[in-house]
Design a protein around this motif. Structure first.
Motif, mmCIF file in Angstrom:
data_model
loop_
_atom_site.group_PDB
_atom_site.id
_atom_site.type_symbol
_atom_site.label_atom_id
_atom_site.label_comp_id
_atom_site.label_asym_id
_atom_site.label_seq_id
_atom_site.Cartn_x
_atom_site.Cartn_y
_atom_site.Cartn_z
ATOM 1 N N ASN A 70 1.434 -1.222 -0.253
ATOM 2 C CA ASN A 70 0.123 0.206 0.328
ATOM 3 C C ASN A 70 0.837 1.443 0.397
ATOM 4 N N THR A 71 1.814 1.277 -0.582
ATOM 5 C CA THR A 71 3.111 2.130 -1.252
ATOM 6 C C THR A 71 2.619 2.980 -1.905
ATOM 7 N N PRO A 72 1.967 4.009 -2.857
ATOM 8 C CA PRO A 72 2.199 4.313 -4.149
ATOM 9 C C PRO A 72 3.725 4.464 -5.064
ATOM 10 N N PHE A 73 3.367 4.187 -6.244
ATOM 11 C CA PHE A 73 4.389 4.201 -6.922
ATOM 12 C C PHE A 73 5.285 5.708 -6.548
ATOM 13 N N ASP A 74 6.406 5.518 -7.320
ATOM 14 C CA ASP A 74 7.059 7.003 -6.699
ATOM 15 C C ASP A 74 7.879 7.895 -7.870
ATOM 16 N N ASP A 75 6.477 7.692 -8.558
ATOM 17 C CA ASP A 75 7.129 9.037 -10.022
ATOM 18 C C ASP A 75 5.703 9.764 -9.733
ATOM 19 N N LYS A 76 6.231 10.667 -10.857
ATOM 20 C CA LYS A 76 4.805 11.723 -11.458
ATOM 21 C C LYS A 76 3.925 11.751 -10.946
ATOM 22 N N LYS A 77 2.745 12.135 -10.666
ATOM 23 C CA LYS A 77 1.221 11.793 -10.473
ATOM 24 C C LYS A 77 0.731 11.888 -12.036
ATOM 25 N N GLY A 459 4.820 -1.942 -8.974
ATOM 26 C CA GLY A 459 3.680 -1.690 -9.849
ATOM 27 C C GLY A 459 2.449 -2.929 -10.384
ATOM 28 N N TRP A 460 2.171 -2.559 -9.245
ATOM 29 C CA TRP A 460 1.025 -3.643 -9.728
ATOM 30 C C TRP A 460 -0.261 -2.691 -9.524
ATOM 31 N N ILE A 461 -1.693 -3.071 -9.822
ATOM 32 C CA ILE A 461 -2.859 -2.387 -9.801
ATOM 33 C C ILE A 461 -4.113 -3.071 -9.263
ATOM 34 N N PRO A 462 -4.611 -3.347 -8.321
ATOM 35 C CA PRO A 462 -5.437 -3.791 -7.671
ATOM 36 C C PRO A 462 -7.072 -4.420 -9.095
ATOM 37 N N ARG A 463 -6.843 -5.105 -9.660
ATOM 38 C CA ARG A 463 -7.928 -5.154 -10.411
ATOM 39 C C ARG A 463 -9.406 -4.968 -10.211
ATOM 40 N N GLU A 464 -10.007 -4.255 -9.042
ATOM 41 C CA GLU A 464 -11.241 -4.434 -8.625
ATOM 42 C C GLU A 464 -11.107 -3.036 -7.733
ATOM 43 N N GLN A 465 -11.741 -2.557 -8.277
ATOM 44 C CA GLN A 465 -11.709 -0.505 -7.454
ATOM 45 C C GLN A 465 -13.444 -0.574 -6.612
ATOM 46 N N ARG A 511 -1.267 15.960 -24.453
ATOM 47 C CA ARG A 511 -1.337 14.350 -24.887
ATOM 48 C C ARG A 511 0.364 14.185 -24.770
ATOM 49 N N LEU A 512 0.977 13.865 -25.119
ATOM 50 C CA LEU A 512 2.248 13.530 -25.287
ATOM 51 C C LEU A 512 2.927 13.850 -23.876
ATOM 52 N N ALA A 513 2.542 14.717 -23.076
ATOM 53 C CA ALA A 513 2.574 15.020 -21.883
ATOM 54 C C ALA A 513 2.214 13.728 -20.505
ATOM 55 N N THR A 514 1.368 13.706 -21.318
ATOM 56 C CA THR A 514 0.291 12.729 -20.360
ATOM 57 C C THR A 514 1.147 11.076 -20.792
ATOM 58 N N LEU A 515 1.860 10.921 -22.431
ATOM 59 C CA LEU A 515 2.254 9.591 -22.498
ATOM 60 C C LEU A 515 3.789 9.663 -21.483
ATOM 61 N N GLU A 516 4.127 10.889 -21.890
ATOM 62 C CA GLU A 516 5.915 10.829 -20.946
ATOM 63 C C GLU A 516 5.442 10.395 -19.890
ATOM 64 N N ARG A 517 4.581 11.237 -18.898
ATOM 65 C CA ARG A 517 3.798 10.046 -17.342
ATOM 66 C C ARG A 517 3.129 9.314 -17.711
ATOM 67 N N LEU A 518 3.011 8.604 -18.138
ATOM 68 C CA LEU A 518 2.342 7.130 -18.310
ATOM 69 C C LEU A 518 3.444 6.117 -18.360
ATOM 70 N N TYR A 519 4.558 6.295 -19.029
ATOM 71 C CA TYR A 519 5.670 5.529 -19.850
ATOM 72 C C TYR A 519 6.504 4.950 -18.308
ATOM 73 N N PRO A 520 6.659 5.874 -17.215
ATOM 74 C CA PRO A 520 7.627 4.807 -16.347
ATOM 75 C C PRO A 520 6.574 3.439 -14.926
ATOM 76 N N ARG A 521 5.459 4.507 -15.191
ATOM 77 C CA ARG A 521 4.368 3.218 -15.449
ATOM 78 C C ARG A 521 4.366 2.442 -15.595
ATOM 79 N N LEU A 522 4.106 2.133 -17.019
ATOM 80 C CA LEU A 522 4.079 1.359 -17.676
ATOM 81 C C LEU A 522 5.230 -0.336 -17.565
#
Length: 824
Positions: A70-77, A459-465, A511-522
């Motif tokens: 239950n520790t958030p991923f440590d990178d840009k939101k 790097g885990w995301i709960p499958r049901e929210q 939109r590219l900025a969003t994908l930039e933030r998304l990349y390390p999480r992917l």
């Protein structure tokens, strides 16, 4: 050396004493023992110190492992603008579990919504009051007909003999999200205008409520008319008013409730507890009314109300306008009510119709008004079913003895079903993204951003929210806890693959900025899959979460795969591996490589991984059965299993023993190739089979074979000759993915047929022919069932085409619109 010389001298002066003299030997012995004792104590202190330090480090590390879940991923939101920073999205129909209700994208939002009932049909306990979308209400139809995801929506509800038309329009202005108006019109069905239900009374209740964390207040007010209104203020909305206007029809009676509700999930129960019988005059009829002010004492002063409801009882036909006005809007030229509202709604509807045609081109493809109306409704239920949730999940890892709370977070997401699944599901949302991104790319990127902000440091995301009390109230307790060993198909990689194909040259800087933030999480998500879900054989992958100890299930479920009870190896072990997960990882690597290229990142390792997994030789060696000529899972398996009720114990003839699985033949490690269905198709569904492969020809033949999975309504999930076709998994669990037709997998099949029909290879013509047939079968049946029943369904019967499962299910079933417009 000084100590040594001194001891030596003392010894020389005492040589006359016997060697056994206690004086002589006693002195030397004492000193030697003292030296040894000191040395041993020092040694053991060091050992004990090391042990204590090791224990401390171990305990500290175990504590660290406990907190990782239950520790958030440590990178840009991912979500960088929310709430009032996105004013056009602040208000919305973000309570999909209600027939009609609104809230803001604010963690502590005011909520408002509709309840209704027919006084003559109200039964004890409040049975007959409509509020939450419930299958048990038995409504003939409900759902959005038009909804743009931003500014307006039009919905139709058919409750018995009556038709409800509900709509809303938003108007931006001021600093708190602007104004909106909702209209509720009730009338009889056209063919019942002269029936005895003409002029039947109906009670409409419009309410406003605050949850326990919303800072603010609400109270009753009267406008210039007789109708009661609501006023209040919250930190997110500032000051506001809600006015109720009788647009048409006759108001027979008005009452209100101002009280403290114990929670947002108990608003209907609070209303039911407050209903009273009353008479305005001795000669007047008795009516069901709300009880007025019901505030508990809190010390000397009364508690502040957090729930205010207004009930208007009128004769059908009846129309009510509910007008929300923000105190910060400034000077309004006109109020969004009456004819002003009617004109504004008509403008939005015309704009929506044109935009829909520009996006999907159905009129150009020859579809008529009825079919286009169906498609508009399917899309509108998808975007109109987007909800905003806030709360904390319950999660558990191997290192936590009990479930723990995730961090508090928002989630902006579509939902599979407003009645049965009004919450976020990870693998469903990837499919939803195909349709939502086609309609509104920025809306989809916002949804993806919210989902990936729920990634933990592993790097885990709960499958049901299941976030918030309203969501929790709709799910059994045993399904609440999410475990970090368990995956779900990473369908967002498919969504991104589609977005990159469709919008590669249209991605703005934002939109590219969003994908930039998304990349390390992917990257982290992919790494989590590639480590936690790997199989025992190089290149293989295994879904976790199957129960190897159960004796209740005919075939232990694989909920994590998304395909629930689809047959896998009969006896789960760590040495099994699954072809569908193999394919998901291959697509994930390939998508990451393409995204890295777009963002000018080093994606070499993802390119290499994709090439390794897309190599048909590797895939065939692991999963192709030469005997059955199909792709299959591998595991510890036997087909010789059945459910059998145990014999009662002696003198216990009344025992109700549950059926258990009996294994009639010992399992062995093998390919599970006696089963053919969706899982067997995954290399084809995700377009991993080489276009010139002989195996593709075999797959196409099997796919089109009516004795296997082909039907005139779509592809059934399990072939008719598979051992567990339409078999119950327990005596309580009917078949789910064992024959029924599911539109998400059929969409992937049509999409792949289109791909192979447009790719060089020996099977282009065959793919094109099957493509046209399958696409037509799916579209025709889904539309036919919609016109017949009023709903899109979770699944469809493979023998009759009838809808089954829950309804409405305008999650991935709405992908029918993509098939109609041929967007892949």
């Amino acid at each position: 050396m000084a100590r040594q010389r001194r001891l030596q001298g003392q010894s020389d002066t005492k040589l006359d004493k016997g060697t056994n003299s206690s004086s002589s030997n006693g002195s030397n012995s004492t000193n030697n023992k003292s030296m040894k004792t000191t040395s041993l104590l020092s040694y053991w202190k060091q050992i004990i110190g090391c042990i204590v330090l090791g224990i401390a480090v171990s305990l500290g590390y175990m504590g660290y492992l406990e907190t990782r879940v239950n520790t958030p991923f440590d990178d840009k939101k991912m979500v960088v603008r929310s709430g009032l920073e996105v004013s056009e999205q602040f208000w919305g129909s973000y309570r999909p579990g209600l027939y009609f209700g609104f809230k803001t994208r604010d963690p502590a939002s005011l909520v408002t919504g509709l309840m209704w009932y027919f006084p003559k049909r109200l039964r004890p306990g409040g049975d007959g009051i409509r509020h939450w979308c419930e299958q048990g209400d038995g409504l003939e139809k409900y759902g959005w007909l038009q909804h743009d995801g931003h500014s307006f929506g039009v919905q139709q509800i058919i409750d018995g003999a009556h038709v409800f038309d509900t709509s809303f329009v938003k108007r931006l202005g001021g600093a708190h999200g602007g104004d909106w108006t909702a209209r509720i019109s009730v009338d009889l069905k056209p063919n019942l205008k002269d029936s005895r239900t003409q002029n039947e009374e109906i009670s409409l209740l419009w309410y406003t409520a605050l949850d326990e964390e919303t800072k603010g207040h609400i109270s009753l007010t009267n406008s210039a008319t007789k109708l009661t209104g609501i006023k209040g203020a919250t930190s997110g909305l500032g000051e506001f008013t809600i006015k109720l206007t009788n647009h048409s029809g006759v108001v027979l009676h008005e009452s209100y409730l101002s009280t403290v509700a114990p929670g947002l999930h108990l608003l209907k129960e609070t209303v039911v507890a407050s209903l009273r019988l009353a008479q305005d005059k001795p000669t007047a009829p008795r009516r069901i009314v709300l009880a007025g002010e019901l505030l508990p004492e809190a010390g000397i002063e009364k508690a502040e109300p957090n729930f205010v409801a207004i009930q208007l009882t009128g004769k059908v036909p009846f129309t009510l306008d509910v007008v929300f006005e923000s105190g910060s809007f400034g000077t309004r030229q006109d109020t969004l009510v009456g004819e002003t509202y009617t004109k504004a709604l008509a403008w939005h509807q015309a704009r929506f119709t044109q935009r829909f045609e520009d996006t999907f081109g159905l009129q150009k493809r020859g579809y008529g008004p009825k079919e286009i109306g169906f498609a508009q409704a399917a899309l509108s239920n998808m975007v109109g079913g987007i909800g905003y949730f806030f709360g904390t999940s319950k999660v558990q890892s191997f290192y936590t003895k009990e479930p723990v709370h995730y961090w508090r977070a928002p989630l902006y997401t579509a939902v599979p079903s407003r009645s049965f699944f009004p919450r976020g599901f990870l693998w469903d949302e990837g499919f939803h993204g195909f349709l939502i991104s086609t309609w509104d790319l920025d809306l989809e990127l916002d949804i993806i951003s919210h989902w990936f902000d729920l990634m933990n440091v592993e790097g885990w995301i709960p499958r049901e929210q299941i976030l918030g009390v309203e969501a929790l109230a709709k799910i059994p307790e045993e399904f609440v806890v999410q475990r970090n060993t368990n995956a779900n198909p990473p369908t967002f990689f498919l969504t991104l693959q589609y977005i990159l194909r469709k919008y590669y040259d249209k991605l703005s800087e934002g939109r590219l900025a969003t994908l930039e933030r998304l990349y390390p999480r992917l990257q982290a998500w992919f790494a989590w899959f590639n480590t936690t879900q790997k199989g025992s054989v190089p290149g293989s992958y295994r879904w976790r979460g199957r129960d190897p100890l159960t004796n209740r299930e005919l075939n232990p479920k694989t909920l994590t795969s998304g395909l629930d009870d689809y047959p896998r190896a009969s006896h789960p072990t760590e040495n099994e591996y699954h072809i569908d997960l193999y394919c998901w990882i291959a697509i994930a690597a390939d998508t990451l490589a393409k995204l890295a290229n777009l963002l000018d990142r080093d994606g070499y390792k993802y390119e290499q991984t994709a090439e390794y997994l897309k190599d048909n030789v590797l895939m065939d060696n692991l999963h192709w059965s030469n005997y059955a000529s199909r792709y299959s899972d591998y595991g510890y398996h036997t087909d010789s299993v059945k459910l059998k009720r145990p014999k009662p114990l002696p003198r216990s003839q009344n025992q109700n023993l549950e059926m258990i699985r009996v294994t009639l033949k010992n399992p062995e490690y093998r390919l599970v190739d006696s089963t053919f269905g969706y899982v067997s198709l995954f290399p084809f569904l995700l377009q991993l089979v080489d276009p010139d492969s002989l195996k593709l020809g075999q797959i196409l033949d099997d796919l089109r074979n009516p004795d296997l999975i082909w039907t005139k309504y779509g592809l059934r999930s399990l072939s008719k000759n598979s051992p567990l076709y339409m078999k119950r998994n327990t005596e309580h669990d009917p078949p789910y993915w064992r024959g029924q037709i599911w539109i998400n997998i059929n969409f992937l099949a049509v999409r792949s047929l289109h791909y192979y029909a447009n790719t060089e290879g020996p099977y282009r013509e065959k793919s094109e022919k099957i493509y046209q047939e399958l696409r037509a079968n799916i579209i025709n049946n889904v539309m036919s069932q919609y016109f017949k029943t009023g709903y899109l369904w979770e699944q469809y019967n493979d023998e009759t085409g009838e809808g089954s499962g829950c309804r409405p299910f305008t999650g991935w079933t709405a992908l029918t619109v993509m098939l109609m417009g041929e967007h892949y």
